[in-house]
Structure formats: C-alpha cells, structure tokens
Scaffold this active site. Structure first.
Site, PDB file in Angstrom:
ATOM      1  N   VAL A 245      51.790  37.763  41.830  1.00 47.50           N
ATOM      2  CA  VAL A 245      52.559  36.815  42.624  1.00 47.50           C
ATOM      3  C   VAL A 245      53.407  35.951  41.691  1.00 47.50           C
ATOM      4  O   VAL A 245      52.912  35.473  40.659  1.00 47.50           O
ATOM      5  CB  VAL A 245      51.608  35.939  43.482  1.00 47.50           C
ATOM      6  CG1 VAL A 245      52.331  34.722  44.041  1.00 47.50           C
ATOM      7  CG2 VAL A 245      51.030  36.765  44.617  1.00 47.50           C
TER       8      VAL A 245
ATOM      9  N   GLY B  73      41.530  44.469  32.039  1.00 49.08           N
ATOM     10  CA  GLY B  73      41.207  44.454  30.608  1.00 49.08           C
ATOM     11  C   GLY B  73      42.012  43.483  29.760  1.00 49.08           C
ATOM     12  O   GLY B  73      41.855  43.454  28.538  1.00 49.08           O
TER      13      GLY B  73
ATOM     14  N   CYS C 237      42.847  40.532  46.275  1.00 51.74           N
ATOM     15  CA  CYS C 237      43.196  39.136  45.984  1.00 51.74           C
ATOM     16  C   CYS C 237      42.208  38.182  46.640  1.00 51.74           C
ATOM     17  O   CYS C 237      42.062  38.181  47.859  1.00 51.74           O
ATOM     18  CB  CYS C 237      44.614  38.833  46.455  1.00 51.74           C
ATOM     19  SG  CYS C 237      45.109  37.172  45.990  1.00 51.74           S
TER      20      CYS C 237
HETATM   21  C1  FNR Z   1      47.448  38.390  39.838  1.00 55.31           C
HETATM   22  N1  FNR Z   1      46.764  39.430  40.487  1.00 55.31           N
HETATM   23  C2  FNR Z   1      47.292  39.982  41.644  1.00 55.31           C
HETATM   24  N2  FNR Z   1      46.721  41.093  42.195  1.00 55.31           N
HETATM   25  C3  FNR Z   1      47.300  41.713  43.258  1.00 55.31           C
HETATM   26  O1  FNR Z   1      46.790  42.746  43.717  1.00 55.31           O
HETATM   27  N3  FNR Z   1      48.435  41.201  43.823  1.00 55.31           N
HETATM   28  C4  FNR Z   1      49.041  40.078  43.347  1.00 55.31           C
HETATM   29  O2  FNR Z   1      50.092  39.656  43.849  1.00 55.31           O
HETATM   30  C5  FNR Z   1      48.426  39.403  42.243  1.00 55.31           C
HETATM   31  N4  FNR Z   1      48.961  38.244  41.717  1.00 55.31           N
HETATM   32  C6  FNR Z   1      48.565  37.789  40.480  1.00 55.31           C
HETATM   33  C7  FNR Z   1      49.281  36.771  39.837  1.00 55.31           C
HETATM   34  C8  FNR Z   1      48.938  36.379  38.551  1.00 55.31           C
HETATM   35  C9  FNR Z   1      49.748  35.311  37.854  1.00 55.31           C
HETATM   36  C10 FNR Z   1      47.837  36.997  37.902  1.00 55.31           C
HETATM   37  C11 FNR Z   1      47.444  36.597  36.498  1.00 55.31           C
HETATM   38  C12 FNR Z   1      47.091  37.965  38.545  1.00 55.31           C
HETATM   39  C13 FNR Z   1      45.644  40.100  39.819  1.00 55.31           C
HETATM   40  C14 FNR Z   1      46.154  41.099  38.785  1.00 55.31           C
HETATM   41  O3  FNR Z   1      46.959  42.111  39.353  1.00 55.31           O
HETATM   42  C15 FNR Z   1      44.979  41.775  38.041  1.00 55.31           C
HETATM   43  O4  FNR Z   1      44.175  42.436  38.968  1.00 55.31           O
HETATM   44  C16 FNR Z   1      44.121  40.784  37.252  1.00 55.31           C
HETATM   45  O5  FNR Z   1      44.895  39.811  36.582  1.00 55.31           O
HETATM   46  C17 FNR Z   1      43.262  41.511  36.225  1.00 55.31           C
HETATM   47  O6  FNR Z   1      44.063  42.282  35.354  1.00 55.31           O
HETATM   48  P1  FNR Z   1      44.402  41.803  33.837  1.00 55.31           P
HETATM   49  O7  FNR Z   1      45.064  40.465  33.938  1.00 55.31           O
HETATM   50  O8  FNR Z   1      43.072  41.677  33.135  1.00 55.31           O
HETATM   51  O9  FNR Z   1      45.264  42.878  33.284  1.00 55.31           O
END
Ligand code: FNR
Length: 336
Positions: free
Chosen positions: A16, A212, A112
């Site tokens: 997001v 990760g 989410c």
């Molecule tokens: C997210 N995440 C997320 N997941 C999703 O399915 N839809 C979304 O819009 C969002 N938005 C979002 C915004 C921000 C700023 C973050 C940091 C995370 C979760 C993201 O896709 C992911 O699942 C997690 O952050 C874990 O992965 P990483 O960060 O360890 O690579």
C-alpha cells in the site's frame, strides 16, 4: 491458461502506497520479473473509469473525485499484477474485468491484517473463511482470461496451511504467494520457513515465498538463498525492495542516492502524486530521514520542490516542457 509465468521469478510484493507506478518501473529496471501493485479495494475500484491518458502514455483508473486510483503503462503490461482487496466474488469479478486488458494477472489479498482491510471481511479475515476464498477465486478464474493468484499468510498448524493451499490450488489459480507469518504476527517476528516449505511440497502450482526481508534478504544473492531455503519456486520481496529496489539487480544493491534519483525520475515522468513520491522517498531514507536531505524532502510540497531537493530541477523542467509539447499537439489534433 496462458500468459505470465510465476515459476522461478522474483517479484516486487504488493505494498500500500509504495507499489505505485514509479516503484514498479524502478523494480523492473533493476531486474524484478513481476511487479504487484498496491492493494486496491474492490468497492473503490468498481467506481473508477478507465481513461487513456495520451499525454503521459498511461492508462488511468480514475475515481469519481478525479483521483487516479491505478496508473499503468505499456512497459509493465506483461509484468504487472493487479492486487485487490475483496470479500465478494461478484464485485471481485467486476474489478478484474475492468483491468483485465491492461494487466498481466490479478491477485487477491488474503493476508493483510490491517483494519482497513479486515473490517469488510477482506485481507487476512478471509483466512478464517476458506469457502469464501474458494468462491472468489473460482469466480475470477472462470471469468477472466488472465492468470489469477492470491497471497496468504500461514495458519496456526502446518496441516491447516497445507490444506488451505491445496484447496486454493484446486480453484485453478496460477500461483499462491505465502507470507510465512500468522495473521497476528508483526513483520519483526521470525519467519516460519517450515510452513512455506510444506506448502511448496503440497501443491504443484508455483509457491511464491514471502516474508524474508528483515533478516534473510539483504543483497541480491540472498534472494536465491531464500528461494532454496524455502523450497518455493519463486520469491517476493516487500521491505527489502522498498528500502532499496536495486536488491533485484545482480550484484546489487546500488548506493541509495542513485536509487532515489532513479525513482524520482519515474515519478516526475509519470506525474506521480507529490505526497506519494515523498512518502516512498522517506521510506527509502529510513533512519536518515532526519538528515539535511531528509528535512528538505519533508518540507517539500510539490514534485518541483522534491526535484530541487535532489538536484533534479533541470530534469523536472525538461519533462514538463516535453509534456506541454505533447498537450499542445494533442489539442491541435483535436481541433482539426
Ligand atoms: C505491505 N504488505 C502488503 N501485503 C499485501 O498483500 N498487500 C498490500 O497492499 C500490502 N501493503 C504493504 C505495505 C507496506 C509498506 C509493507 C511494508 C508491507 C505486506 C507485504 O507484501 C509482505 O507480505 C510483508 O512485508 C513481508 O514481506 P517482506 O517485507 O519480509 O519482504
């Protein structure tokens, strides 16, 4: 089903506010194979109009209040996955149909845990309603011609996670992304690699390992290590890419200054909303947000001021001039 493959790919995760067009193009520049857009809520998207923006060379999905909810362009057409938040199969299909000709795949957010997503039964709330998951995915798979995927979090036991991904596979989706954390867990909690491994063993569709960023993936070579350790076909990165998108680049990452400049050029070129640009640049700065550059960025209110903070005023002006020439020529064509 044809089109985009999710096997052996590295993806920019949906985020997001972060996953708008400039960030997606930046990730592609640096070597990401697939880029997910930020989660967009079905009710809001369903009210949007599809508008071809001839000045920017983009396709815009514009809300009744004129806000551009989703902007995309030819460059990412075969690589961009449109992620939606939905709890309603019929509405999900309406939105998927709306974007079908402009994106490579559609994805449903089932992970989410934030209130704006779960309150309507969307996001991680779907994890406790697998029948709804199946209904949404079946409707999408049978209703659109592009691949459908979903992104889940894990369930409390390995058996539950495995049984969920098996049910998901039967709907005909092209892939499933698994964020290896429970819906109650925060991003700082350790990742449950065993759940991703079990999911990858249980299904024959590609599983995309996610979660990760904090401790496993810091450099480009860590991506392959994460893929192997998880047993999954593919890897999806959120925070590591948000902090420095050149993690997708072989030999990466590049120095942050270069990455921020590349990002800002896309933001200028595609007339990204200044507040969104500023937000993304602040995320990249992380603990340097109080540095002189960080302070200048925080004070900036327009794309022009942001460009000045990064010494890109000439580039900014050049693009404005080019866009004006385009506007003028389009206007004179329409008067013929
Ligand atoms: C997210 N995440 C997320 N997941 C999703 O399915 N839809 C979304 O819009 C969002 N938005 C979002 C915004 C921000 C700023 C973050 C940091 C995370 C979760 C993201 O896709 C992911 O699942 C997690 O952050 C874990 O992965 P990483 O960060 O360890 O690579």
């Amino acid at each position: 089903m044809c089109g985009l493959s999710f096997r052996n790919i590295t993806a920019l995760a949906p985020m997001v506010r972060v996953g708008t067009l400039p960030m997606r193009l930046l990730a592609l520049d640096y070597g990401a194979d697939v880029v997910y857009c930020e989660e967009l809520i079905d009710i809001k998207m369903a009210k949007c109009q599809r508008v071809v923006n001839e000045v920017l060379d983009t396709v815009d999905f514009v809300a009744p209040d004129e806000r551009v909810m989703f902007r995309t362009c030819e460059r990412e057409k075969d690589r961009v996955v449109f992620q939606m938040g939905t709890a309603d199969p019929d509405r999900a299909l309406i939105v998927a149909k709306l974007v079908e000709q402009d994106v490579a795949a559609v994805d449903v957010n089932m992970g989410c845990p934030k209130e704006y997503s779960t309150k309507g039964g969307m996001g991680a709330a779907l994890l406790s309603d697998p029948d709804k998951i199946v209904a949404i995915l079946q409707k999408l798979v049978s209703g659109v011609s592009i691949p459908v995927t979903c992104k889940i979090r894990i369930l409390p036991s390995l058996e539950e996670t495995v049984s969920l991904v098996r049910r998901i596979e039967k709907t005909g989706v092209a892939a499933v992304a698994v964020h290896g954390r429970l819906k109650e867990e925060r991003p700082r909690h350790p990742l449950h690699l065993d759940h991703i491994q079990a999911a990858a063993r249980a299904v024959s569709i590609p599983v995309i390992a996610n979660g990760g960023s904090l401790d496993l993936v810091k450099t480009n070579s860590d991506i392959e290590a994460f893929r192997r350790a998880s047993g999954a076909s593919s890897v999806m990165l959120a925070r590591a890419a948000m902090w420095n998108a050149s993690v997708f680049m072989e030999g990466g990452p590049l120095p942050l200054e270069a990455v921020m400049e590349d990002y800002l050029k896309h933001a200028i070129r595609y007339n990204n909303h200044a507040f969104n640009t500023k937000y993304c640049l602040c995320q990249m700065l992380r603990d340097k947000v109080e540095s002189p550059l960080g302070k200048q960025l925080q004070a900036a209110q327009t794309t022009q001021e942001i460009s000045e903070a990064f010494g890109l005023q000439e580039f900014y002006q050049q693009i404005q001039d080019q866009l004006q020439v385009k506007r003028n020529s389009l206007q004179s064509c329409s008067q013929l």
